[in-house]
Write a protein that holds these residues in place. Sequence first.
Motif, PDB file in Angstrom:
ATOM      1  N   ASP A 110       0.855  -1.195   0.000  1.00 54.87           N
ATOM      2  CA  ASP A 110       0.000   0.000   0.000  1.00 54.87           C
ATOM      3  C   ASP A 110       0.888   1.242   0.000  1.00 54.87           C
ATOM      4  OD1 ASP A 110      -2.029   1.859   0.253  1.00 54.87           O
ATOM      5  OD2 ASP A 110      -2.350   1.485   2.403  1.00 54.87           O
ATOM      6  N   PRO A 111       1.562   1.543  -1.119  1.00 56.49           N
ATOM      7  CA  PRO A 111       2.580   2.605  -1.081  1.00 56.49           C
ATOM      8  C   PRO A 111       2.035   3.986  -0.761  1.00 56.49           C
ATOM      9  CG  PRO A 111       2.220   1.823  -3.333  1.00 56.49           C
ATOM     10  CD  PRO A 111       1.515   0.860  -2.428  1.00 56.49           C
ATOM     11  N   TRP A 112       0.911   4.394  -1.378  1.00 58.63           N
ATOM     12  CA  TRP A 112       0.388   5.717  -1.043  1.00 58.63           C
ATOM     13  C   TRP A 112      -0.106   5.754   0.397  1.00 58.63           C
ATOM     14  CZ3 TRP A 112       1.915   9.750  -3.365  1.00 58.63           C
ATOM     15  CH2 TRP A 112       2.108   9.788  -4.747  1.00 58.63           C
ATOM     16  N   GLY A 113      -0.647   4.633   0.881  1.00 58.55           N
ATOM     17  CA  GLY A 113      -1.032   4.583   2.286  1.00 58.55           C
ATOM     18  C   GLY A 113       0.153   4.746   3.208  1.00 58.55           C
ATOM     19  N   ALA A 114       1.315   4.188   2.814  1.00 64.75           N
ATOM     20  CA  ALA A 114       2.521   4.343   3.614  1.00 64.75           C
ATOM     21  C   ALA A 114       3.006   5.784   3.612  1.00 64.75           C
ATOM     22  CB  ALA A 114       3.618   3.416   3.086  1.00 64.75           C
ATOM     23  N   VAL A 115       2.947   6.433   2.447  1.00 61.01           N
ATOM     24  CA  VAL A 115       3.331   7.845   2.386  1.00 61.01           C
ATOM     25  C   VAL A 115       2.441   8.666   3.323  1.00 61.01           C
ATOM     26  CG1 VAL A 115       3.457   9.887   0.908  1.00 61.01           C
ATOM     27  CG2 VAL A 115       4.291   7.679   0.072  1.00 61.01           C
ATOM     28  N   ARG A 116       1.131   8.421   3.263  1.00 60.55           N
ATOM     29  CA  ARG A 116       0.227   9.170   4.139  1.00 60.55           C
ATOM     30  C   ARG A 116       0.511   8.862   5.613  1.00 60.55           C
ATOM     31  NH1 ARG A 116      -5.955   9.466   2.686  1.00 60.55           N
ATOM     32  NH2 ARG A 116      -6.072   7.255   3.246  1.00 60.55           N
ATOM     33  N   ALA A 117       0.848   7.615   5.929  1.00 66.80           N
ATOM     34  CA  ALA A 117       1.155   7.275   7.316  1.00 66.80           C
ATOM     35  C   ALA A 117       2.366   8.051   7.830  1.00 66.80           C
ATOM     36  CB  ALA A 117       1.395   5.774   7.433  1.00 66.80           C
ATOM     37  N   ALA A 118       3.376   8.236   6.972  1.00 67.22           N
ATOM     38  CA  ALA A 118       4.546   9.020   7.380  1.00 67.22           C
ATOM     39  C   ALA A 118       4.196  10.494   7.559  1.00 67.22           C
ATOM     40  CB  ALA A 118       5.672   8.859   6.361  1.00 67.22           C
ATOM     41  N   VAL A 119       3.297  10.983   6.732  1.00 67.75           N
ATOM     42  CA  VAL A 119       2.868  12.383   6.806  1.00 67.75           C
ATOM     43  C   VAL A 119       1.997  12.617   8.035  1.00 67.75           C
ATOM     44  CG1 VAL A 119       1.494  14.152   5.610  1.00 67.75           C
ATOM     45  CG2 VAL A 119       3.059  12.694   4.313  1.00 67.75           C
ATOM     46  N   ALA A 120       1.243  11.595   8.447  1.00 68.04           N
ATOM     47  CA  ALA A 120       0.290  11.732   9.552  1.00 68.04           C
ATOM     48  C   ALA A 120       0.710  10.901  10.758  1.00 68.04           C
ATOM     49  CB  ALA A 120      -1.094  11.310   9.082  1.00 68.04           C
ATOM     50  N   HIS A 121       2.012  10.792  11.010  1.00 63.84           N
ATOM     51  CA  HIS A 121       2.529  10.039  12.157  1.00 63.84           C
ATOM     52  C   HIS A 121       1.775  10.440  13.433  1.00 63.84           C
ATOM     53  CE1 HIS A 121       5.426   8.395  15.034  1.00 63.84           C
ATOM     54  NE2 HIS A 121       6.094   7.839  14.038  1.00 63.84           N
ATOM     55  N   HIS A 122       1.511   9.463  14.306  1.00 65.36           N
ATOM     56  CA  HIS A 122       0.793   9.766  15.540  1.00 65.36           C
ATOM     57  C   HIS A 122       1.510  10.799  16.405  1.00 65.36           C
ATOM     58  CE1 HIS A 122      -1.559   6.040  14.725  1.00 65.36           C
ATOM     59  NE2 HIS A 122      -2.493   6.696  15.377  1.00 65.36           N
ATOM     60  N   ALA A 171      -7.204  14.993   4.413  1.00 61.17           N
ATOM     61  CA  ALA A 171      -8.408  15.812   4.407  1.00 61.17           C
ATOM     62  C   ALA A 171      -8.075  17.233   4.846  1.00 61.17           C
ATOM     63  CB  ALA A 171      -9.450  15.214   5.348  1.00 61.17           C
ATOM     64  N   PRO A 172      -8.739  18.241   4.276  1.00 61.16           N
ATOM     65  CA  PRO A 172      -8.475  19.615   4.695  1.00 61.16           C
ATOM     66  C   PRO A 172      -8.826  19.864   6.163  1.00 61.16           C
ATOM     67  CG  PRO A 172     -10.336  19.507   3.169  1.00 61.16           C
ATOM     68  CD  PRO A 172      -9.707  18.168   3.168  1.00 61.16           C
ATOM     69  N   ASP A 173      -9.785  19.126   6.691  1.00 65.99           N
ATOM     70  CA  ASP A 173     -10.166  19.259   8.096  1.00 65.99           C
ATOM     71  C   ASP A 173      -9.231  18.420   8.962  1.00 65.99           C
ATOM     72  OD1 ASP A 173     -11.285  19.335  10.589  1.00 65.99           O
ATOM     73  OD2 ASP A 173     -13.287  18.708   9.963  1.00 65.99           O
ATOM     74  N   PRO A 174      -8.409  19.048   9.831  1.00 62.43           N
ATOM     75  CA  PRO A 174      -7.464  18.276  10.650  1.00 62.43           C
ATOM     76  C   PRO A 174      -8.128  17.202  11.496  1.00 62.43           C
ATOM     77  CG  PRO A 174      -6.967  20.621  10.771  1.00 62.43           C
ATOM     78  CD  PRO A 174      -8.274  20.489  10.052  1.00 62.43           C
ATOM     79  N   GLU A 175      -9.387  17.383  11.846  1.00 64.87           N
ATOM     80  CA  GLU A 175     -10.082  16.400  12.678  1.00 64.87           C
ATOM     81  C   GLU A 175     -10.303  15.074  11.944  1.00 64.87           C
ATOM     82  OE1 GLU A 175     -10.890  16.682  15.894  1.00 64.87           O
ATOM     83  OE2 GLU A 175      -9.842  18.602  15.887  1.00 64.87           O
ATOM     84  N   LEU A 176     -10.251  15.101  10.614  1.00 60.76           N
ATOM     85  CA  LEU A 176     -10.490  13.902   9.822  1.00 60.76           C
ATOM     86  C   LEU A 176      -9.203  13.184   9.437  1.00 60.76           C
ATOM     87  CD1 LEU A 176     -13.267  15.207   7.401  1.00 60.76           C
ATOM     88  CD2 LEU A 176     -13.560  13.862   9.493  1.00 60.76           C
ATOM     89  N   ARG A 177      -8.069  13.750   9.758  1.00 55.05           N
ATOM     90  CA  ARG A 177      -6.793  13.152   9.363  1.00 55.05           C
ATOM     91  C   ARG A 177      -6.414  12.001  10.286  1.00 55.05           C
ATOM     92  NH1 ARG A 177      -3.345  18.744   8.151  1.00 55.05           N
ATOM     93  NH2 ARG A 177      -4.723  19.490   6.493  1.00 55.05           N
ATOM     94  N   GLY A 178      -5.449  11.223   9.857  1.00 58.37           N
ATOM     95  CA  GLY A 178      -4.962  10.131  10.680  1.00 58.37           C
ATOM     96  C   GLY A 178      -5.308   8.781  10.091  1.00 58.37           C
ATOM     97  N   VAL A 179      -5.456   7.764  10.966  1.00 62.78           N
ATOM     98  CA  VAL A 179      -5.651   6.388  10.530  1.00 62.78           C
ATOM     99  C   VAL A 179      -6.890   6.240   9.653  1.00 62.78           C
ATOM    100  CG1 VAL A 179      -6.108   4.042  11.324  1.00 62.78           C
ATOM    101  CG2 VAL A 179      -4.440   5.456  12.526  1.00 62.78           C
ATOM    102  N   ASP A 180      -7.959   6.945  10.005  1.00 63.84           N
ATOM    103  CA  ASP A 180      -9.226   6.792   9.288  1.00 63.84           C
ATOM    104  C   ASP A 180      -9.501   7.941   8.320  1.00 63.84           C
ATOM    105  OD1 ASP A 180      -9.845   4.404  10.698  1.00 63.84           O
ATOM    106  OD2 ASP A 180     -10.434   5.612  12.423  1.00 63.84           O
ATOM    107  N   ASP A 181      -8.468   8.604   7.845  1.00 66.96           N
ATOM    108  CA  ASP A 181      -8.627   9.715   6.902  1.00 66.96           C
ATOM    109  C   ASP A 181      -9.413   9.233   5.680  1.00 66.96           C
ATOM    110  OD1 ASP A 181      -8.219  11.748   4.928  1.00 66.96           O
ATOM    111  OD2 ASP A 181      -6.413  12.391   5.984  1.00 66.96           O
ATOM    112  N   PRO A 182     -10.522   9.901   5.355  1.00 68.35           N
ATOM    113  CA  PRO A 182     -11.352   9.441   4.234  1.00 68.35           C
ATOM    114  C   PRO A 182     -10.872   9.902   2.865  1.00 68.35           C
ATOM    115  CG  PRO A 182     -12.354  11.359   5.238  1.00 68.35           C
ATOM    116  CD  PRO A 182     -11.113  11.063   6.050  1.00 68.35           C
ATOM    117  N   THR A 183      -9.793  10.700   2.802  1.00 67.75           N
ATOM    118  CA  THR A 183      -9.319  11.215   1.518  1.00 67.75           C
ATOM    119  C   THR A 183      -8.968  10.047   0.584  1.00 67.75           C
ATOM    120  OG1 THR A 183      -8.364  13.105   2.669  1.00 67.75           O
ATOM    121  CG2 THR A 183      -7.665  12.753   0.397  1.00 67.75           C
ATOM    122  N   PRO A 184      -9.567   9.979  -0.604  1.00 62.37           N
ATOM    123  CA  PRO A 184      -9.251   8.865  -1.519  1.00 62.37           C
ATOM    124  C   PRO A 184      -7.814   8.950  -2.008  1.00 62.37           C
ATOM    125  CG  PRO A 184     -10.644  10.487  -2.622  1.00 62.37           C
ATOM    126  CD  PRO A 184     -10.579  10.899  -1.182  1.00 62.37           C
TER     127      PRO A 184
END
Length: 524
Positions: free
Chosen positions: A420-432, A489-502
Amino acid sequence: MTKNPSTLYRGGVLFCPAEPSATALLVRDGRIAWLGADADAPVADRVVELGGALVTPAFVDAHVHVSDTGLVLSGLDLSGVRSAGELLDAVAAFAAGLPGDAVVLGHGWDESTWSVPQPPGVAELDRAAGGRRVYLSQASIHSALVSSALVAGCPEAVAAPGYDGSGWLRRDAHHVVRAAARASVTRAQRVAAQRVALARAAALGIAAVHECGGPEISDEEDFTGLLALSGAGVPEVYGFWGELGGAARARELGAVGAGGDLFADGALGSRTAHLSQGYADGDGCGHGYLSAEQVRDHLLDCAAHGLQGGFHAIGDAAISTVLAGFAGAAQRLGVERVRAARHRVEHAELMDRRLIAGFVEYGVVASMQPAFDRLWGGAGRMYEARLGLARSLGSNPMGAMHAVGVALAFGSDSPVTPLDPWGAVRAAVAHHNPVQRMSVRAAFAAHTRGGWRAVRRDSAGVLALGAPATFAVWSTPAGLERGLPVLQAPDPELRGVDDPTPLPVCRATVLRGEVIYEQGMQGA
């Protein structure tokens, strides 16, 4: 003499910082022969209309287990079960469709995600499987649930360290039953599984993978058979053979390095990663499998054979041991020779400033998996359970490592986490841990050019004149920002593990000019 046909890809958006206005590229003889605007494009034998799609360098997955990935993709995937009962139901349903003598092979259960984190016992597993041999690897692949029938076939497991009458085996006992389970898979089944996994990688825009094999992970036939498939209509495979003192054997097998999963310790999920402080939810500090002297001698062996070395090291105590071995090798060879080899450490999950400084000093490549933080980082997840919240927030410090110049190469450790390469990129961007977050551009580079540099293929991983024509074409439903897809997602509250951004969808993957995956492209 017939010349190779050329292909013009036009009408796209190219991620090419050196040519930011480029909308087209010409491929000839496996390389990028021209970049520029559509209007200036040269004549080509074939034209592909990109229709506004994004073109980027293709991904490299820097740590995979291809055969196991294929077996999971085509077999019993337990990553979605959330209780012991669900696991047993899945085993029963799967076993019902097998011949009576077949082994039930499954992977991916993770008790840390269950409300009651207790796997079923061996008697329950025996009943669910109808008495069959069963091997179910935990998500970390460092432990497994096994049936009594499987243990009966390899009684030496009972006397080995890590044996437990519950059927949940770790350490040496796990290695024994794992070998028995793998022996049940025929050569034809392995080849089919390898092709399934590589096809899946290509469909995700991955043009190369680093296979981490070794006598405790796979066998030589599996390893060499996989290398024989490399680049033949599928992604390229770069093999690392993890056998202590096995540089000569690694070279004979066709490996690019004597490392990968050469275990300095185990895993956090199975409480076998070697820590400097004890586990918060269990006794002891895990297990270190190598001494500093063994690490040193292995690196000297690699130097004698001109190969990269490397080690699997997750806990801070294991990484400290590995770096002490690097120091010993540097005393014999000199620091610059050690640095030039680009030796690797896989995972590097628990690091502090001193350990990060050691990676910088010895030029160690950190082969890391951002999805580990996505799945197990943050409050209430496995890292907190094993380490306590304070220590868990210091895990997977890829942002801090990147900031001081540690070379990063991202991967999945599939099937531990999915390709899941794009998912991995997003995980690095949205580290806990916000301190450890990376920019999209830096994370993307670690998952593309970083993977090529980790196998010393420095000209790859960019769209540039003369570079290998290895790239992917993407639909980007959420749009672009600074030339790369919007992943949050533009809304910070939606970011993270469950970010809905396609996430972007791959439309084509090209490896050295050859199309190895295509879906819905228009050519003429």
